[in-house]
Scaffold this motif. Structure first.
Motif, PDB file in Angstrom:
ATOM      1  N   SER A  25      11.267  -5.179  -6.674  1.00 32.36           N
ATOM      2  CA  SER A  25      10.032  -6.162  -5.694  1.00 32.36           C
ATOM      3  C   SER A  25      10.297  -4.771  -4.772  1.00 32.36           C
ATOM      4  N   ARG A  26      10.826  -4.285  -4.484  1.00 34.14           N
ATOM      5  CA  ARG A  26      11.053  -2.314  -3.605  1.00 34.14           C
ATOM      6  C   ARG A  26      10.005  -1.390  -4.036  1.00 34.14           C
ATOM      7  N   LEU A  27       9.872  -1.484  -5.587  1.00 33.02           N
ATOM      8  CA  LEU A  27       9.475  -0.597  -6.234  1.00 33.02           C
ATOM      9  C   LEU A  27       8.117  -0.657  -6.593  1.00 33.02           C
TER      10      LEU A  27
ATOM     11  N   LEU B 186      13.341   9.600  -6.061  1.00 32.08           N
ATOM     12  CA  LEU B 186      14.060   8.877  -5.503  1.00 32.08           C
ATOM     13  C   LEU B 186      14.261   8.065  -6.577  1.00 32.08           C
ATOM     14  N   GLU B 187      13.148   7.154  -7.478  1.00 34.71           N
ATOM     15  CA  GLU B 187      13.849   7.347  -8.972  1.00 34.71           C
ATOM     16  C   GLU B 187      13.908   7.240  -9.809  1.00 34.71           C
ATOM     17  N   PRO B 188      15.050   7.991 -10.021  1.00 36.32           N
ATOM     18  CA  PRO B 188      15.345   8.314 -11.461  1.00 36.32           C
ATOM     19  C   PRO B 188      15.250   7.785 -12.803  1.00 36.32           C
ATOM     20  N   HIS B 189      15.979   6.805 -12.124  1.00 43.08           N
ATOM     21  CA  HIS B 189      15.167   5.908 -14.100  1.00 43.08           C
ATOM     22  C   HIS B 189      13.970   5.645 -13.916  1.00 43.08           C
ATOM     23  N   ARG B 190      12.934   6.442 -14.361  1.00 41.93           N
ATOM     24  CA  ARG B 190      10.878   7.041 -14.392  1.00 41.93           C
ATOM     25  C   ARG B 190      10.647   5.508 -15.342  1.00 41.93           C
TER      26      ARG B 190
ATOM     27  N   ARG C 186      11.454   2.730 -14.789  1.00 40.34           N
ATOM     28  CA  ARG C 186      11.279   1.481 -13.509  1.00 40.34           C
ATOM     29  C   ARG C 186      10.143   1.912 -12.686  1.00 40.34           C
ATOM     30  N   THR C 187       9.906   2.965 -12.171  1.00 41.74           N
ATOM     31  CA  THR C 187       8.602   3.185 -11.653  1.00 41.74           C
ATOM     32  C   THR C 187       7.394   2.810 -12.785  1.00 41.74           C
ATOM     33  N   ILE C 188       7.291   3.074 -13.651  1.00 46.71           N
ATOM     34  CA  ILE C 188       6.404   2.775 -14.816  1.00 46.71           C
ATOM     35  C   ILE C 188       6.496   1.250 -14.677  1.00 46.71           C
ATOM     36  N   MET C 189       7.466   0.557 -14.662  1.00 43.98           N
ATOM     37  CA  MET C 189       6.933  -0.811 -15.331  1.00 43.98           C
ATOM     38  C   MET C 189       6.739  -1.451 -13.178  1.00 43.98           C
ATOM     39  N   ALA C 190       7.277  -0.954 -12.089  1.00 43.28           N
ATOM     40  CA  ALA C 190       6.236  -1.031 -11.040  1.00 43.28           C
ATOM     41  C   ALA C 190       4.921  -1.079 -10.957  1.00 43.28           C
ATOM     42  N   LYS C 191       4.694  -0.032 -11.661  1.00 46.64           N
ATOM     43  CA  LYS C 191       3.014   0.510 -12.086  1.00 46.64           C
ATOM     44  C   LYS C 191       2.095  -0.411 -12.633  1.00 46.64           C
ATOM     45  N   LEU C 192       3.153  -1.244 -13.491  1.00 47.33           N
ATOM     46  CA  LEU C 192       2.475  -2.179 -14.403  1.00 47.33           C
ATOM     47  C   LEU C 192       2.321  -3.017 -13.334  1.00 47.33           C
ATOM     48  N   ALA C 193       3.666  -3.863 -12.724  1.00 42.49           N
ATOM     49  CA  ALA C 193       3.402  -5.289 -12.132  1.00 42.49           C
ATOM     50  C   ALA C 193       2.324  -4.984 -11.005  1.00 42.49           C
ATOM     51  N   CYS C 194       2.265  -3.625 -11.011  1.00 41.68           N
ATOM     52  CA  CYS C 194       1.352  -3.440  -9.419  1.00 41.68           C
ATOM     53  C   CYS C 194      -0.118  -3.838  -9.669  1.00 41.68           C
TER      54      CYS C 194
ATOM     55  N   THR D 260       8.671   7.331   1.492  1.00 41.37           N
ATOM     56  CA  THR D 260       9.458   7.802   1.690  1.00 41.37           C
ATOM     57  C   THR D 260      10.859   6.651   1.850  1.00 41.37           C
ATOM     58  N   ALA D 261      10.629   6.303   3.142  1.00 42.19           N
ATOM     59  CA  ALA D 261      11.151   5.153   3.925  1.00 42.19           C
ATOM     60  C   ALA D 261      11.210   4.193   3.117  1.00 42.19           C
ATOM     61  N   LEU D 262      10.109   3.619   2.177  1.00 38.35           N
ATOM     62  CA  LEU D 262      10.247   1.908   2.400  1.00 38.35           C
ATOM     63  C   LEU D 262      10.371   2.337   0.550  1.00 38.35           C
ATOM     64  N   THR D 263      10.704   3.231   0.312  1.00 38.16           N
ATOM     65  CA  THR D 263      10.971   3.672  -1.274  1.00 38.16           C
ATOM     66  C   THR D 263      12.933   3.620  -1.226  1.00 38.16           C
ATOM     67  N   MET D 264      13.085   4.071  -0.034  1.00 38.33           N
ATOM     68  CA  MET D 264      15.257   3.999   0.026  1.00 38.33           C
ATOM     69  C   MET D 264      15.460   2.509   0.891  1.00 38.33           C
ATOM     70  N   GLY D 265      13.926   1.774   0.891  1.00 41.16           N
ATOM     71  CA  GLY D 265      14.810   0.764   1.718  1.00 41.16           C
ATOM     72  C   GLY D 265      14.929   0.963   3.547  1.00 41.16           C
ATOM     73  N   LEU D 266      14.698   2.473   4.630  1.00 40.83           N
ATOM     74  CA  LEU D 266      14.573   2.379   5.837  1.00 40.83           C
ATOM     75  C   LEU D 266      13.906   1.744   6.202  1.00 40.83           C
TER      76      LEU D 266
END
Ligand SMILES: Nc1ncnc2c1ncn2[C@@H]1O[C@H](COP(=O)(O)OP(=O)(O)OP(=O)(O)O)[C@@H](O)[C@H]1O
Ligand SMILES: [Mg+2]
Lengths: 268, 302
Positions: free
Chosen positions: A23-25, A108-112, A114-122, B97-103
């Motif tokens: 959700s945060r991604l 910041l998110e090495p599981h790439r 997941r980032t792509i999934m987040a972009k899709l969800a977005c 960056t802060a948001l991604t890290m949850g800060l």
């Protein structure tokens, strides 16, 4: 800065760190869509151009005393949205590479994936937002037209048509997204998208009229053609099959290819 | 702790990183030193999983980087300060960056203050940032979560002298708190000033590593005579190889041996002392030159 000291340990204690929730991604990706000038103006343009199309339609409708309904407004709005939403989908992917932010994003998110999934969800969220905006504008337009033209507004749009409208916008966005994933370059992906949506249909049409078997096969691989029945909610079982096969050819397969490449690519 | 074991990466037939192994210890600043194209950035990208090595492994505190959840919380990374969206404001870059890290967002202000970017500067778009400002922004991102490991690729790049001084203090106090710092540079003096440990790389291979004290320790003798030719002949006679160094000669032998050889030949010496202060510069040039097989008339330390 808090002056904590670190454990003089050779190992890193990661047991207390939860992985970044999806959700945060998604929130990060949503934010990245409008926090740059390009992204912000694209979003504003989508709203503004759609509203403009509506106003012109009301004006022309009133001047020529046309019979305009809620349905007419929804139909005309899907044109500007159908052009601009895919560009948004393209940019959500390609700006990471063009601006080289992928370096930071994938650190910041090495599981790439997941980032792509987040972009899709977005993208799905944005398509939903666009449809809600479209419905609101259509509603306003219909009321406005009735007020200008005199007479009661005509509503009567079935839910299936609204769903069709949503699916159309979503497929458009996803197509842009896919082209962005395959080409990893904003300009190239936009060109490809316009060739796909404006040049190809003409070519396919010509082919269908001159070659018999082409005519029969067309609905299976012409994804634009297959989407047409969505607009007036006249989808039959066969139409769905066409749409599924077209989606496989134009979305699923290229997306898989693009994803594979993004996952393996060296990011620099 | 950062640990690389036998890391190798080739592009086509070209080996950019060749069997690289070293560790960066907690509580110490490790300088990763090498000339342009030596493989520093490639090695660092491998550490954080952006480049996949052909062979070998890189771990941070015993974990592969990809296995660290929310890695920004543990490892601060600055690989390329210019890899930012030009259309985002500096503040927004940090906010994302802060948001991604949850800060919390308050962290953004703290970091801006830490790196000395003002309120107005933070509202400018990165497109309009100077090189040094971008670098500060990158350092702010790396420090955001107060991670226990830092990986910084040429962090001093573009910083003014005051900025370099500030960064040195920042990294020093960070290491004193027990943090692990790995920073790369192609400038010797820079690393000489901050690093406790040094890893020298040339053409993808590690050519020397150790504590700064170890690496700085020089052996050999500097000798200057009234008649240089006579001295050279005397040393050759005694089987001592020597190379010209300034107006004297440098050898690997001990001063007493050199003195003895000179005395035996009756050469008058003007100066005889242990070769000191050769400095890292010389070491660096030698090691990388050896590795590059460039024809520099030195080889004392090989
Ligand atoms: N994708 C690639 N294809 C071919 N060669 C590459 C590729 N990536 C890196 N290299 C080469 O690998 C070598 C190491 O590059 P790297 O960027 O790691 O050097 P560096 O030590 O960081 O240098 P600098 O001090 O200039 O930053 C260089 O010769 C570079 O040209
Ligand atoms: Mg480099």
């Amino acid at each position: 800065m808090t002056a904590t000291t670190f454990a003089p340990d050779d190992t890193l204690d990661i047991s207390q760190t939860p992985r970044t929730p999806m959700s945060r991604l998604v929130r990060v990706e949503l934010r990245k869509m409008w926090d740059t000038r390009a992204g912000l103006w694209l979003l504003i343009a989508i709203g503004a151009i759609t509203a403009l199309v509506l106003l012109i339609q009301i004006w022309v409708g009133a001047a020529q005393d046309l019979h305009l309904t809620f349905h007419s407004f929804l139909t005309s709005m899907s044109i500007p949205m159908g052009i601009l939403l895919p560009v948004l989908g393209i940019m959500s992917v390609t700006s990471e590479w063009g601006q080289r932010t992928a370096l930071v994003t994938f650190t910041l998110e090495p599981h790439r994936s997941r980032t792509i999934m987040a972009k899709l969800a977005c993208s799905v969220l944005l398509a939903t937002g666009a449809v809600v905006l479209g419905l609101l504008l259509g509603l306003l337009g219909n009321l406005l037209f009735a007020a200008v033209n005199g007479g009661a507004p005509v509503w009567g749009v079935p839910v299936t048509e609204v769903l069709g409208f949503f699916l159309l916008q979503l497929l458009g966005l996803l197509t842009g997204f896919t082209f962005g994933m395959v080409l990893i370059n904003t300009a190239a992906a936009i060109v490809l998208y316009f060739v796909y949506s404006f040049v190809l249909p003409g070519l396919f049409e010509w082919g269908a009229q001159t070659i018999g078997w082409f005519h029969d096969a067309r609905p299976w691989f012409d994804f634009n053609f297959a989407q047409a029945p969505l607009a007036d909610a006249s989808m039959t079982g066969k139409d769905w099959a066409h749409l599924a096969v077209g989606g496989l050819i134009w979305l699923v397969v290229p997306l898989a290819v693009g994803l594979r490449r993004v996952l393996r690519a060296e990011v620099k | 702790m950062i640990k690389l074991e036998g890391v190798t990466k080739s592009y086509g037939g070209f080996t950019a990183v060749d069997d690289v192994s070293f560790t960066a210890q907690p509580g110490r600043v490790t300088g990763f030193l090498g000339p342009n194209g030596a493989g520093k950035s490639t090695s660092m990208r491998i550490m954080v999983g952006l480049t996949h090595p052909d062979r070998g492994s890189a771990t941070i505190g015993g974990h592969k980087y990809v296995d660290i959840p929310n890695p920004g919380r543990h490892v601060g990374v600055l690989l390329d300060a210019s890899a930012q969206h030009a259309g985002r404001t500096g503040r927004e870059v940090l906010a994302v960056t802060a948001l991604t890290m949850g800060l919390p967002d308050s962290r953004v202000d703290e970091m801006l203050e830490l790196v000395g970017l003002t309120e107005t500067e933070s509202k400018r778009r990165v497109r309009n940032y100077s090189l040094g400002m971008r670098q500060r922004l990158g350092i702010a991102s790396a420090f955001m979560a107060d991670p226990s490991v830092l990986i910084l690729d040429e962090p001093a790049n573009g910083l003014d002298p005051a900025g370099i001084h500030w960064m040195r203090g920042l990294l020093r106090s960070y290491a004193e708190r027990g943090g692990t710092v790995l920073l790369s540079s192609h400038l010797l003096h820079e690393v000489e000033m901050i690093a406790d440990d040094m890893v020298l790389i040339g053409r993808g291979r590690i050519v020397a590593q150790g504590t700064k004290a170890e690496l700085l320790q020089t052996q050999g003798t500097f000798v200057r005579a009234e008649h240089p030719q006579k001295l050279a002949a005397a040393l050759a006679e005694a089987g001592i190889t020597a190379a010209a160094s300034g107006d004297g000669l440098r050898t690997e032998s001990e001063p007493v041996e050199v003195g003895r050889a000179a005395a035996a030949a009756g050469v008058v010496l003007a100066e005889l002392r242990p070769a000191e202060g050769a400095g890292l510069e010389e070491l660096f040039l030698q090691l990388t030159a050896d590795d590059a097989r460039e024809d520099i008339n030195q080889g004392a330390l090989s």
